[in-house]
Design a protein around this motif. Structure first.
Motif, PDB file in Angstrom:
ATOM      1  N   GLU A   1       0.865  -1.193   0.000  1.00 59.28           N
ATOM      2  CA  GLU A   1       0.000   0.000   0.000  1.00 59.28           C
ATOM      3  C   GLU A   1       0.899   1.240   0.000  1.00 59.28           C
ATOM      4  O   GLU A   1       1.304   1.741   1.052  1.00 59.28           O
ATOM      5  CB  GLU A   1      -0.903  -0.017   1.235  1.00 59.28           C
TER       6      GLU A   1
ATOM      7  N   PHE B   1       0.675   4.409  -0.343  1.00 58.83           N
ATOM      8  CA  PHE B   1       0.315   5.671   0.285  1.00 58.83           C
ATOM      9  C   PHE B   1      -0.050   5.521   1.764  1.00 58.83           C
ATOM     10  O   PHE B   1      -0.479   6.469   2.397  1.00 58.83           O
ATOM     11  CB  PHE B   1      -0.851   6.325  -0.477  1.00 58.83           C
ATOM     12  N   SER B   2       0.138   4.322   2.298  1.00 57.00           N
ATOM     13  CA  SER B   2      -0.199   4.086   3.696  1.00 57.00           C
ATOM     14  C   SER B   2       0.926   4.564   4.604  1.00 57.00           C
ATOM     15  O   SER B   2       2.108   4.487   4.262  1.00 57.00           O
ATOM     16  CB  SER B   2      -0.435   2.585   3.920  1.00 57.00           C
ATOM     17  N   VAL B   3       0.560   5.068   5.781  1.00 55.19           N
ATOM     18  CA  VAL B   3       1.579   5.523   6.746  1.00 55.19           C
ATOM     19  C   VAL B   3       2.198   4.337   7.476  1.00 55.19           C
ATOM     20  O   VAL B   3       3.235   4.475   8.123  1.00 55.19           O
ATOM     21  CB  VAL B   3       0.967   6.498   7.778  1.00 55.19           C
ATOM     22  N   PHE B   4       1.557   3.187   7.403  1.00 52.91           N
ATOM     23  CA  PHE B   4       2.061   1.978   8.066  1.00 52.91           C
ATOM     24  C   PHE B   4       2.241   0.906   7.001  1.00 52.91           C
ATOM     25  O   PHE B   4       1.275   0.410   6.437  1.00 52.91           O
ATOM     26  CB  PHE B   4       1.083   1.505   9.139  1.00 52.91           C
ATOM     27  N   LYS B   5       3.492   0.549   6.706  1.00 52.01           N
ATOM     28  CA  LYS B   5       3.781  -0.399   5.634  1.00 52.01           C
ATOM     29  C   LYS B   5       3.623  -1.836   6.124  1.00 52.01           C
ATOM     30  O   LYS B   5       4.355  -2.278   7.002  1.00 52.01           O
ATOM     31  CB  LYS B   5       5.206  -0.191   5.117  1.00 52.01           C
TER      32      LYS B   5
END
Length: 265
Positions: free
Chosen positions: A71, A73-77
């Motif tokens: 993902e 654009f997620s802040v948590f990969k």
């Protein structure tokens, strides 16, 4: 199905009747067979409980290390996927080729080579290495362990480190609970898995060539391709016609390739 993907018609909360699916898994499963679940979140843990309620024993949990976040654009990969294994049989021992495992850690590869290179300069250690390669006998700190030594002896008495390095190069590593692959592929399904991942899961849960593997949510047919490579029989179910057609083409192509390889051999 994962039941958390958005804007995908086939992966909704009511996409299938869980009780019917799991009841049929139990009905179809052979005495020493396994059920493997991929997923995360509420539905995944609910499914684990449903299998336990139906008499299956939790055997192992495998983490597939994807290496890259899916993902962007997620802040948590999230770079992993969880796989749980349930059944009444025993997980099989499987070995991974040395270079397949070590390619993910060049530092450890360098350490292994330096340790073996140092041992080769020592006459006694060099003879121990030669004896192992010739006869399979292993030199331990206090005695030589025969090829047919008991399981207890092999677990309690460890070989010298330099010899352990030679042994894993020769025999490979035992499969571990974290699996990584370097396979690159053209993604034809949102949840497509590497073929090598499925191969390694089959090798620890399927005892023999000719075993039947069922993938009730087949997607683009990766399990079928893996079964073709490992000489397992395959049954796949997929309700989306587009993915079903892709799966058939991939498995057919793998079958033709296998026949070509057999002729060349």
């Amino acid at each position: 199905p994962y039941k958390y993907l958005k804007n995908i018609s086939w992966d909704t909360e009511d996409s299938f009747n869980e009780d019917i699916v799991f009841d049929n898994f139990i009905r179809l499963l052979k005495a020493k067979g396994f059920v493997l679940l991929f997923g995360r979140g509420t539905s995944f843990y609910r499914w684990n409980c449903k299998l336990a309620d139906r008499g299956l024993t939790f055997k192992e949990e495998v983490v597939f290390n994807k290496g890259n976040g899916c993902e962007p654009f997620s802040v948590f990969k999230r770079i992993h996927e969880t796989i749980s294994i349930h059944g009444k049989g025993k997980i099989r021992k499987s070995r991974i080729p040395y270079m397949e495992k070590r390619q993910f850690c060049l530092k450890k590869l360098k350490h292994d080579l330096e340790m073996i290179a140092g041992a080769v300069k020592n006459f006694d250690k060099l003879q121990n290495i030669q004896r192992y390669l010739d006869t399979g006998e292993v030199e331990y700190t206090d005695r030589v362990l025969p090829v047919k030594a008991s399981v207890v002896d092999r677990e309690l008495i460890k070989p010298e480190r330099y010899l352990s390095g030679v042994m894993v190069i020769n025999n490979g590593f035992c499969e571990q609970s974290i699996i990584e692959t370097s396979e690159h592929f053209n993604r034809q399904h949102p949840n497509q898995k590497p073929v090598r991942l499925i191969e390694r899961l089959i090798l620890i849960t399927s005892a023999s060539e000719g075993d039947i593997i069922l993938d009730a949510f087949m997607g683009s047919g990766t399990t079928g391709v893996a079964c073709e490579r490992l000489n397992r029989r395959f049954i796949g179910i997929e309700r989306e016609q587009a993915y079903f057609d892709i799966a058939c083409k991939r498995i057919e192509a793998e079958t033709k390739q296998a026949k070509l390889n057999l002729k060349e051999a």
